[in-house]
Write a protein that holds these residues in place. Structure first.
Motif, PDB file in Angstrom:
ATOM      1  N   PRO A 216      13.151  -4.534 -19.666  1.00  0.00           N
ATOM      2  CA  PRO A 216      13.360  -3.364 -20.541  1.00  0.00           C
ATOM      3  C   PRO A 216      14.843  -3.136 -20.818  1.00  0.00           C
ATOM      4  O   PRO A 216      15.660  -3.103 -19.894  1.00  0.00           O
ATOM      5  CB  PRO A 216      12.761  -2.209 -19.732  1.00  0.00           C
ATOM      6  N   LEU A 217      15.192  -2.955 -22.069  1.00  0.00           N
ATOM      7  CA  LEU A 217      16.593  -2.820 -22.454  1.00  0.00           C
ATOM      8  C   LEU A 217      17.223  -1.526 -21.936  1.00  0.00           C
ATOM      9  O   LEU A 217      18.436  -1.471 -21.732  1.00  0.00           O
ATOM     10  CB  LEU A 217      16.720  -2.878 -23.982  1.00  0.00           C
ATOM     11  N   ASP A 218      16.422  -0.499 -21.751  1.00  0.00           N
ATOM     12  CA  ASP A 218      16.977   0.793 -21.359  1.00  0.00           C
ATOM     13  C   ASP A 218      16.890   1.053 -19.859  1.00  0.00           C
ATOM     14  O   ASP A 218      17.090   2.177 -19.400  1.00  0.00           O
ATOM     15  CB  ASP A 218      16.269   1.926 -22.101  1.00  0.00           C
ATOM     16  N   ALA A 219      16.607   0.020 -19.075  1.00  0.00           N
ATOM     17  CA  ALA A 219      16.471   0.206 -17.622  1.00  0.00           C
ATOM     18  C   ALA A 219      17.843   0.369 -16.976  1.00  0.00           C
ATOM     19  O   ALA A 219      18.766  -0.403 -17.226  1.00  0.00           O
ATOM     20  CB  ALA A 219      15.743  -0.984 -17.008  1.00  0.00           C
ATOM     21  N   ASP A 220      17.974   1.398 -16.127  1.00  0.00           N
ATOM     22  CA  ASP A 220      19.185   1.581 -15.317  1.00  0.00           C
ATOM     23  C   ASP A 220      19.110   0.745 -14.045  1.00  0.00           C
ATOM     24  O   ASP A 220      20.124   0.234 -13.580  1.00  0.00           O
ATOM     25  CB  ASP A 220      19.353   3.065 -14.950  1.00  0.00           C
ATOM     26  N   HIS A 221      17.911   0.643 -13.472  1.00  0.00           N
ATOM     27  CA  HIS A 221      17.685  -0.152 -12.270  1.00  0.00           C
ATOM     28  C   HIS A 221      16.518  -1.088 -12.538  1.00  0.00           C
ATOM     29  O   HIS A 221      15.493  -0.665 -13.079  1.00  0.00           O
ATOM     30  CB  HIS A 221      17.323   0.743 -11.071  1.00  0.00           C
ATOM     31  N   VAL A 222      16.654  -2.343 -12.171  1.00  0.00           N
ATOM     32  CA  VAL A 222      15.578  -3.315 -12.306  1.00  0.00           C
ATOM     33  C   VAL A 222      15.228  -3.834 -10.919  1.00  0.00           C
ATOM     34  O   VAL A 222      16.096  -4.286 -10.173  1.00  0.00           O
ATOM     35  CB  VAL A 222      15.985  -4.489 -13.220  1.00  0.00           C
ATOM     36  N   VAL A 223      13.939  -3.732 -10.567  1.00  0.00           N
ATOM     37  CA  VAL A 223      13.461  -4.130  -9.245  1.00  0.00           C
ATOM     38  C   VAL A 223      12.441  -5.253  -9.410  1.00  0.00           C
ATOM     39  O   VAL A 223      11.440  -5.104 -10.128  1.00  0.00           O
ATOM     40  CB  VAL A 223      12.807  -2.941  -8.507  1.00  0.00           C
ATOM     41  N   ASP A 224      12.690  -6.367  -8.756  1.00  0.00           N
ATOM     42  CA  ASP A 224      11.803  -7.525  -8.820  1.00  0.00           C
ATOM     43  C   ASP A 224      10.826  -7.471  -7.646  1.00  0.00           C
ATOM     44  O   ASP A 224      11.226  -7.560  -6.486  1.00  0.00           O
ATOM     45  CB  ASP A 224      12.641  -8.806  -8.753  1.00  0.00           C
ATOM     46  N   VAL A 225       9.531  -7.296  -7.942  1.00  0.00           N
ATOM     47  CA  VAL A 225       8.530  -7.199  -6.876  1.00  0.00           C
ATOM     48  C   VAL A 225       7.691  -8.472  -6.777  1.00  0.00           C
ATOM     49  O   VAL A 225       6.599  -8.466  -6.195  1.00  0.00           O
ATOM     50  CB  VAL A 225       7.628  -5.959  -7.068  1.00  0.00           C
ATOM     51  N   ARG A 226       8.200  -9.575  -7.298  1.00  0.00           N
ATOM     52  CA  ARG A 226       7.464 -10.833  -7.226  1.00  0.00           C
ATOM     53  C   ARG A 226       7.530 -11.472  -5.836  1.00  0.00           C
ATOM     54  O   ARG A 226       6.981 -12.548  -5.634  1.00  0.00           O
ATOM     55  CB  ARG A 226       8.007 -11.808  -8.274  1.00  0.00           C
ATOM     56  N   PHE A 227       8.158 -10.775  -4.881  1.00  0.00           N
ATOM     57  CA  PHE A 227       8.152 -11.282  -3.504  1.00  0.00           C
ATOM     58  C   PHE A 227       6.812 -11.041  -2.816  1.00  0.00           C
ATOM     59  O   PHE A 227       6.556 -11.549  -1.723  1.00  0.00           O
ATOM     60  CB  PHE A 227       9.285 -10.630  -2.693  1.00  0.00           C
ATOM     61  N   LEU A 228       5.946 -10.246  -3.460  1.00  0.00           N
ATOM     62  CA  LEU A 228       4.620  -9.958  -2.908  1.00  0.00           C
ATOM     63  C   LEU A 228       3.584 -10.915  -3.493  1.00  0.00           C
ATOM     64  O   LEU A 228       3.730 -11.413  -4.613  1.00  0.00           O
ATOM     65  CB  LEU A 228       4.226  -8.511  -3.226  1.00  0.00           C
ATOM     66  N   SER A 229       2.533 -11.157  -2.722  1.00  0.00           N
ATOM     67  CA  SER A 229       1.441 -12.025  -3.192  1.00  0.00           C
ATOM     68  C   SER A 229       0.806 -11.450  -4.447  1.00  0.00           C
ATOM     69  O   SER A 229       0.622 -10.235  -4.568  1.00  0.00           O
ATOM     70  CB  SER A 229       0.382 -12.173  -2.098  1.00  0.00           C
ATOM     71  N   ASN A 230       0.454 -12.318  -5.358  1.00  0.00           N
ATOM     72  CA  ASN A 230      -0.055 -11.901  -6.657  1.00  0.00           C
ATOM     73  C   ASN A 230      -1.576 -11.725  -6.631  1.00  0.00           C
ATOM     74  O   ASN A 230      -2.320 -12.697  -6.387  1.00  0.00           O
ATOM     75  CB  ASN A 230       0.316 -12.945  -7.714  1.00  0.00           C
ATOM     76  N   PRO A 231      -2.075 -10.512  -6.892  1.00  0.00           N
ATOM     77  CA  PRO A 231      -3.538 -10.293  -6.929  1.00  0.00           C
ATOM     78  C   PRO A 231      -4.232 -11.101  -8.015  1.00  0.00           C
ATOM     79  O   PRO A 231      -5.462 -11.216  -8.005  1.00  0.00           O
ATOM     80  CB  PRO A 231      -3.656  -8.786  -7.216  1.00  0.00           C
TER      81      PRO A 231
END
Length: 324
Positions: A216-231
């Motif tokens: 997202p272009l307007d994000a102030d903080h970007v959090v990557d949660v791909r460290f968790l197993s994918n349902p």
């Protein structure tokens, strides 16, 4: 029938009190003592004072606080505008910048204020001021003439404006000397003294998204949660989303997932305080997974719940949900 006529309920006659009964005897007149709910009253703020003292900045702060702001409106048009306000919806709070730029119209302001008082309209006058040296410096910085200087100097215009606004300075409800305030400090003073401290909390948006669709272009903080197993790789969960309980339970039940959300909420506490101090009105936090359907949705929903429980104004937005 048994019993004497004197045992029967008393029926009102024309000989009774001047205010006859309107309900059967024995039923209390609740309406006579119950307070009627009152609608939220409209509010009016008149922003005035010296040119260069920060009136426009004060108006912008109130506009960010959801006030309806008008600038340089002739005073005679204020009464019709106030009459259009509605405490039950629409425009309830009006802030009007009225000053010497109105020239001959400005003299009408006194009569308008007196009409407000006669009609019982609640209003406050906010007067912004600064010393002459500060005002001269500010006009020189923007390279604009003072609205009242005419053929004279900036100091001549300042002196003339002090004369025509002195009576408003004396009757002001809020007086702010901005000589030694920067724009951020002025905004904080307006919020604290005019609008009420804490009236507008930081508005937080927690967005879920899929990295394959872009950040997202307007994000102030970007959090990557791909460290968790994918349902996605669990057949029973693939067709569901992070808003569905089975997926949310699965994701938040993964080792470290719930602790991560709680820890992240703790992490941004001092950040939100800093944003408020710097007059930042909005904070956007973006949680991303591969497709923006499962992990990011479940964790962003949990973060929203956590922040709301701590008193923040939060909305959840799932940008890529349904794009797969």
């Amino acid at each position: 029938m048994t019993g004497d006529a004197t045992d029967r309920p008393h029926a009102p006659t024309h000989d009774d009190d001047h205010d006859p009964l309107t309900v059967p005897g024995g039923i209390p007149l609740l309406e006579s003592t119950t307070t009627k709910p009152s609608a939220e009253r409209s509010e009016v703020i008149l922003i005035t004072g010296m040119s260069g003292a920060g009136r426009s900045r004060a108006a912008a702060v109130l506009e960010d606080l959801d006030w309806y702001v008008v600038d340089n409106l002739p005073p005679q048009l204020l009464a019709p505008m106030v009459g259009m306000m509605s405490p039950d919806g629409g425009v309830r709070r009006l802030a009007a910048v009225v000053d010497a730029r109105g020239k001959e119209f400005f003299s009408d302001l006194d009569g308008v204020i007196e009409s407000f008082r006669a009609q019982g309209i609640e209003y406050r006058i906010v007067f912004l001021d600064a010393d002459d040296a500060t005002l001269v410096r500010r006009f020189e910085q923007v390279r604009r003439p003072h609205p009242l200087q005419g053929e004279g100097t900036i100091l001549d215009g300042i002196a003339a404006e002090r004369t025509v606004t002195e009576h408003l300075r004396e009757r002001a409800d809020v007086y702010l000397d901005t000589s030694h305030l920067n724009v951020h400090e002025l905004a904080a003073r307006v919020r604290a003294e005019v609008a009420g401290a804490g009236e507008r909390p930081l508005a937080i948006t927690v967005v879920s998204f899929g990295f394959k669709y872009g950040i997202p272009l307007d994000a102030d903080h970007v959090v990557d949660v791909r460290f968790l197993s994918n349902p996605y790789w669990v057949t029973e969960l693939r067709h569901l989303t992070g808003k569905d309980a089975p997926v949310a339970d699965y994701v938040l039940g993964l080792p470290g997932a719930a602790e991560f959300v709680s820890g992240y909420a703790d992490l941004i506490e001092p950040i939100t305080a800093g944003y408020l101090a710097e007059q930042k009105a909005y904070l956007t936090i973006a949680f991303g997974c591969t497709g923006g359907k499962h992990r990011s949705v479940a964790l962003s929903e949990r973060l929203g719940e956590t922040l709301r429980s701590r008193g923040y104004s939060v909305r959840n937005l799932h940008r890529d949900l349904g794009r797969e």
